[in-house]
Design a protein around this motif. Structure first.
Motif, PDB file in Angstrom:
ATOM      1  N   THR A  26      29.196  36.314  34.576  1.00 52.39           N
ATOM      2  CA  THR A  26      28.775  34.915  34.480  1.00 52.39           C
ATOM      3  C   THR A  26      27.276  34.751  34.666  1.00 52.39           C
ATOM      4  N   GLU A  34      26.517  38.453  38.672  1.00 53.73           N
ATOM      5  CA  GLU A  34      27.767  37.900  39.183  1.00 53.73           C
ATOM      6  C   GLU A  34      28.836  38.072  38.114  1.00 53.73           C
ATOM      7  N   GLU A  36      33.399  37.413  37.578  1.00 57.92           N
ATOM      8  CA  GLU A  36      34.584  36.791  38.149  1.00 57.92           C
ATOM      9  C   GLU A  36      35.828  37.336  37.481  1.00 57.92           C
ATOM     10  N   ARG A  91      40.799  32.718  41.683  1.00 60.21           N
ATOM     11  CA  ARG A  91      39.646  33.409  41.117  1.00 60.21           C
ATOM     12  C   ARG A  91      38.858  34.146  42.195  1.00 60.21           C
ATOM     13  N   THR A  93      35.152  36.122  42.853  1.00 62.13           N
ATOM     14  CA  THR A  93      33.777  36.208  42.353  1.00 62.13           C
ATOM     15  C   THR A  93      33.064  37.342  43.062  1.00 62.13           C
ATOM     16  N   LYS A  95      29.315  39.397  43.539  1.00 65.01           N
ATOM     17  CA  LYS A  95      27.866  39.213  43.408  1.00 65.01           C
ATOM     18  C   LYS A  95      27.168  40.499  43.836  1.00 65.01           C
TER      19      LYS A  95
END
Length: 155
Positions: A26, A34, A36, A91, A93, A95
């Protein structure tokens, strides 16, 4: 210099591990990334939470991309991961930030969060640069990604 939008598109569209496992990038910026993943039944371990290998894979993918934004081809050399709490529902995520970019190796941190923002995993990945350049495929008029040749070719 890599075109970060093209790089992100390629990594999201090209067949392979990321697409097969539903990993979507994303944010792709120099030294930062990042991604997801929407968890499915196949994402879970027998206890009904995110499988540890899935969490590791998210860290591996996001740190690899953060490192690759330097325009160099690389492979993971070593990794340390700390599972802090189980991943449940929805979801996830991941990073990553490039911490040290050396001549032959680099160090990245990776973290995975759930939908509520809870930190599930922290990690550190050391990568070994295999080439001083990274050549991405190009998308043809038919929308298919094709290799263009060169050192550090990603296909």
């Amino acid at each position: 210099m890599l075109d970060m939008d093209v790089f992100k598109s390629f990594m999201n569209e090209a067949p392979g591990f990321n697409r097969h496992n539903g990993i979507r990038f994303t944010v792709v910026e120099e030294g930062y990334c990042e991604c997801e993943l929407d968890m499915t039944r196949e994402s879970l371990n027998p206890q009904g939470v995110a499988h540890g290998s899935l969490l590791f894979a998210l860290c591996d993918c996001v740190t690899g991309m953060a490192t690759a934004t330097t325009g160099r081809s690389m492979l993971t050399q070593s990794a340390t991961i700390h599972y802090l709490r189980p991943g449940t529902g929805g979801r996830l995520t991941a990073k990553s930030r490039l911490i040290k970019n050396g001549r032959r190796t680099a160090l990245c941190t990776g973290e995975v969060f759930d939908e509520a923002g809870n930190l599930l995993v922290t990690s550190q990945f050391e990568v070994f640069y295999t080439s001083d350049s990274l050549t991405l495929p190009e998308r043809g008029e038919d929308g298919v990604w094709r290799p263009v040749g060169g050192e550090g070719q990603w296909t």
